[in-house]
Scaffold this motif. Structure first.
Motif, PDB file in Angstrom:
ATOM      1  N   TYR A  28       0.811  -1.213   0.000  1.00  0.00           N
ATOM      2  CA  TYR A  28       0.000   0.000   0.000  1.00  0.00           C
ATOM      3  C   TYR A  28       0.849   1.270   0.000  1.00  0.00           C
ATOM      4  O   TYR A  28       0.521   2.235  -0.693  1.00  0.00           O
ATOM      5  N   SER A  29       1.942   1.283   0.755  1.00  0.00           N
ATOM      6  CA  SER A  29       2.775   2.494   0.778  1.00  0.00           C
ATOM      7  C   SER A  29       3.386   2.775  -0.593  1.00  0.00           C
ATOM      8  O   SER A  29       3.480   3.921  -1.018  1.00  0.00           O
ATOM      9  N   THR A 112     -10.262   8.845   2.104  1.00  0.00           N
ATOM     10  CA  THR A 112      -9.958   7.457   1.752  1.00  0.00           C
ATOM     11  C   THR A 112     -10.745   6.579   2.705  1.00  0.00           C
ATOM     12  O   THR A 112     -10.609   6.700   3.921  1.00  0.00           O
ATOM     13  N   PHE A 114     -11.765   2.661   3.880  1.00  0.00           N
ATOM     14  CA  PHE A 114     -11.248   1.299   3.883  1.00  0.00           C
ATOM     15  C   PHE A 114     -12.361   0.340   4.284  1.00  0.00           C
ATOM     16  O   PHE A 114     -13.104   0.595   5.234  1.00  0.00           O
ATOM     17  N   GLU A 160      -9.322   4.292   9.884  1.00  0.00           N
ATOM     18  CA  GLU A 160      -8.084   4.449   9.125  1.00  0.00           C
ATOM     19  C   GLU A 160      -6.864   3.853   9.832  1.00  0.00           C
ATOM     20  O   GLU A 160      -6.016   3.228   9.201  1.00  0.00           O
ATOM     21  N   THR A 161      -6.776   3.995  11.150  1.00  0.00           N
ATOM     22  CA  THR A 161      -5.623   3.470  11.888  1.00  0.00           C
ATOM     23  C   THR A 161      -5.549   1.950  11.773  1.00  0.00           C
ATOM     24  O   THR A 161      -4.506   1.389  11.444  1.00  0.00           O
ATOM     25  N   ARG A 164      -4.762   0.880   8.075  1.00  0.00           N
ATOM     26  CA  ARG A 164      -3.370   1.060   7.650  1.00  0.00           C
ATOM     27  C   ARG A 164      -2.455   0.018   8.281  1.00  0.00           C
ATOM     28  O   ARG A 164      -1.479  -0.404   7.660  1.00  0.00           O
ATOM     29  N   THR A 165      -2.766  -0.422   9.487  1.00  0.00           N
ATOM     30  CA  THR A 165      -1.988  -1.488  10.119  1.00  0.00           C
ATOM     31  C   THR A 165      -2.188  -2.802   9.368  1.00  0.00           C
ATOM     32  O   THR A 165      -1.235  -3.511   9.075  1.00  0.00           O
ATOM     33  N   ALA A 168      -0.791  -2.841   5.599  1.00  0.00           N
ATOM     34  CA  ALA A 168       0.668  -2.795   5.456  1.00  0.00           C
ATOM     35  C   ALA A 168       1.246  -4.157   5.055  1.00  0.00           C
ATOM     36  O   ALA A 168       2.294  -4.228   4.425  1.00  0.00           O
TER      37      ALA A 168
END
Length: 174
Positions: A28-29, A112, A114, A160-161, A164-165, A168
């Motif tokens: 993703y990054s 964004t 998710f 979001e937190t 994103r974890t 990753a």
């Protein structure tokens, strides 16, 4: 002797057909660096399928977002699309499965969102009773007819937190 050889041949073919859930593709990054943030007036919608056992074949799940098909969501992957801000809808159907998932949501410009895609409770129940024959199938459908989601997939909104974890470790679906 011949029977033993056939059994071993079938077992070897099944084992050779096993697919690892290790995926290739951008994480993703890397994707964010490559495509940047959503353009003005757009929102980015990211759907992920968490790591885990995807079955022997691990077929990519297919669904639609606002009528446009999204395909190839395998275990340990994600897909994303940029869409105009506003109202949107996920629809998931599966041949031979008697129900449709419909999830409506709204998105703001520059945002964004998710979602985690998972098998629905109803589909899990149908799979769990798959070996019970036609009568068992009919009884399972009757017992699950009151479930809120009648379709094969759930789309769970993630903050979001947490997203994103989780994302990753995933790769872009191909």
């Amino acid at each position: 002797m011949l029977l033993r050889g056939l059994v071993l041949l079938v077992a070897a073919a099944l084992l050779c057909g096993c697919e690892t859930t290790a995926r290739s593709g951008l994480d993703y990054s890397e994707t964010l660096r490559k495509v940047g943030p959503p353009k003005a007036g757009q929102t980015r919608i990211v759907v992920l399928r968490e790591k885990g056992y995807g079955g022997l074949a691990d077929a990519g799940w297919e669904f639609r977002l606002d009528g446009a098909p999204l395909a190839g969501l395998k275990t340990g992957t994600y897909v994303y699309v940029d869409r105009p801000a506003g109202q949107h809808q996920f629809v998931a159907e599966e041949a031979g499965f008697p129900g449709v998932t419909r999830i409506d949501f709204s998105a703001r410009s520059g945002e964004t969102l998710f979602f985690a895609a998972r098998m629905s409770e109803r589909k899990n129940a149908v799979i769990a009773n798959a070996s019970t024959g036609l009568l068992g199938y009919g009884l399972t459908l009757a017992m699950t007819s009151g479930y809120k989601n009648q379709g094969p997939m759930d789309f769970l909104a993630l903050d979001e937190t947490a997203a994103r974890t989780t994302i990753a470790e995933l790769k872009l679906a191909q």
